[in-house]
Motif scaffolding. Structure first.
Motif, PDB file in Angstrom:
ATOM      1  N   PRO A 220      -1.673  14.859   0.965  1.00 44.84           N
ATOM      2  CA  PRO A 220      -0.951  14.210   2.069  1.00 44.84           C
ATOM      3  C   PRO A 220      -0.870  12.696   1.855  1.00 44.84           C
ATOM      4  CG  PRO A 220      -2.532  15.794   2.924  1.00 44.84           C
ATOM      5  CD  PRO A 220      -2.792  15.669   1.447  1.00 44.84           C
ATOM      6  N   LEU A 221       0.278  12.143   2.133  1.00 50.09           N
ATOM      7  CA  LEU A 221       0.508  10.719   1.901  1.00 50.09           C
ATOM      8  C   LEU A 221      -0.501   9.860   2.649  1.00 50.09           C
ATOM      9  CD1 LEU A 221       2.284   8.729   0.363  1.00 50.09           C
ATOM     10  CD2 LEU A 221       3.789   8.645   2.349  1.00 50.09           C
TER      11      LEU A 221
ATOM     12  N   PRO B  82       0.789  -1.233   0.000  1.00 54.25           N
ATOM     13  CA  PRO B  82       0.000   0.000   0.000  1.00 54.25           C
ATOM     14  C   PRO B  82       0.823   1.287   0.000  1.00 54.25           C
ATOM     15  CG  PRO B  82      -0.908  -1.550   1.568  1.00 54.25           C
ATOM     16  CD  PRO B  82       0.387  -2.132   1.085  1.00 54.25           C
ATOM     17  N   SER B  83       1.928   1.321   0.718  1.00 50.53           N
ATOM     18  CA  SER B  83       2.697   2.571   0.758  1.00 50.53           C
ATOM     19  C   SER B  83       3.372   2.859  -0.578  1.00 50.53           C
ATOM     20  CB  SER B  83       3.719   2.556   1.893  1.00 50.53           C
ATOM     21  OG  SER B  83       4.668   1.540   1.702  1.00 50.53           O
TER      22      SER B  83
ATOM     23  N   SER C 149      -5.033   3.602  -1.183  1.00 53.24           N
ATOM     24  CA  SER C 149      -4.224   2.482  -1.682  1.00 53.24           C
ATOM     25  C   SER C 149      -4.558   1.186  -0.946  1.00 53.24           C
ATOM     26  CB  SER C 149      -2.728   2.788  -1.598  1.00 53.24           C
ATOM     27  OG  SER C 149      -2.273   2.808  -0.273  1.00 53.24           O
ATOM     28  N   TYR C 150      -4.881   1.261   0.343  1.00 50.12           N
ATOM     29  CA  TYR C 150      -5.293   0.066   1.084  1.00 50.12           C
ATOM     30  C   TYR C 150      -6.566  -0.524   0.480  1.00 50.12           C
ATOM     31  CZ  TYR C 150      -2.009  -0.252   4.962  1.00 50.12           C
ATOM     32  OH  TYR C 150      -0.881  -0.462   5.716  1.00 50.12           O
TER      33      TYR C 150
ATOM     34  N   ALA D 269      -6.580  -4.198  -1.234  1.00 51.14           N
ATOM     35  CA  ALA D 269      -7.540  -5.190  -0.735  1.00 51.14           C
ATOM     36  C   ALA D 269      -8.381  -5.744  -1.882  1.00 51.14           C
ATOM     37  CB  ALA D 269      -8.437  -4.567   0.335  1.00 51.14           C
ATOM     38  N   LEU D 270      -8.786  -4.886  -2.791  1.00 53.32           N
ATOM     39  CA  LEU D 270      -9.540  -5.317  -3.965  1.00 53.32           C
ATOM     40  C   LEU D 270      -8.701  -6.266  -4.815  1.00 53.32           C
ATOM     41  CD1 LEU D 270     -12.136  -4.929  -5.671  1.00 53.32           C
ATOM     42  CD2 LEU D 270     -10.943  -3.025  -6.785  1.00 53.32           C
ATOM     43  N   LYS D 271      -7.437  -5.933  -4.990  1.00 53.65           N
ATOM     44  CA  LYS D 271      -6.531  -6.780  -5.765  1.00 53.65           C
ATOM     45  C   LYS D 271      -6.375  -8.144  -5.110  1.00 53.65           C
ATOM     46  CE  LYS D 271      -1.745  -6.987  -7.361  1.00 53.65           C
ATOM     47  NZ  LYS D 271      -0.491  -6.218  -7.477  1.00 53.65           N
ATOM     48  N   PHE D 272      -6.164  -8.162  -3.820  1.00 49.57           N
ATOM     49  CA  PHE D 272      -6.006  -9.434  -3.111  1.00 49.57           C
ATOM     50  C   PHE D 272      -7.279 -10.262  -3.191  1.00 49.57           C
ATOM     51  CE2 PHE D 272      -2.359  -8.026  -0.080  1.00 49.57           C
ATOM     52  CZ  PHE D 272      -1.498  -7.960  -1.165  1.00 49.57           C
TER      53      PHE D 272
END
Length: 86
Positions: free
Chosen positions: A64-65, A44-45, A72-73, A77-80
């Motif tokens: 902001p990051l 994610p980072s 991104s999380y 998660a969607l990818k996994f």
């Protein structure tokens, strides 16, 4: 879930995000960049840095990051889920 379906859902997540409140249709190129990176990145980072850099380059505004990590999380998660990892 197929990879095509994952990509469609990822695009919807990114459109809904709308970090600059200018409308979902304004982010086509940036969303494309993020979806391409999503195929190659599992952390994610790392994806968050891609999101931050892509949007900053296109709009000249810094996100902001932490906000990029949040989105991104969701994408990772969607990818996994699509790869049946979770």
């Amino acid at each position: 879930m197929s990879m095509n379906e994952m990509n469609r859902k990822a695009v919807e997540i990114m459109k809904y995000w709308d970090p600059f409140a200018i409308g979902a249709e304004s982010y086509g190129q940036e969303i494309g960049t993020v979806i391409t990176q999503l195929q190659m990145v599992d952390h994610p980072s790392e994806l968050a840095k891609t999101i931050q850099t892509s949007y900053e380059y296109s709009f000249g505004k810094w996100i902001p990051l932490e906000q990029c990590v949040d989105i991104s999380y969701k994408l990772i998660a969607l990818k996994f889920e699509a790869k049946h990892i979770i």
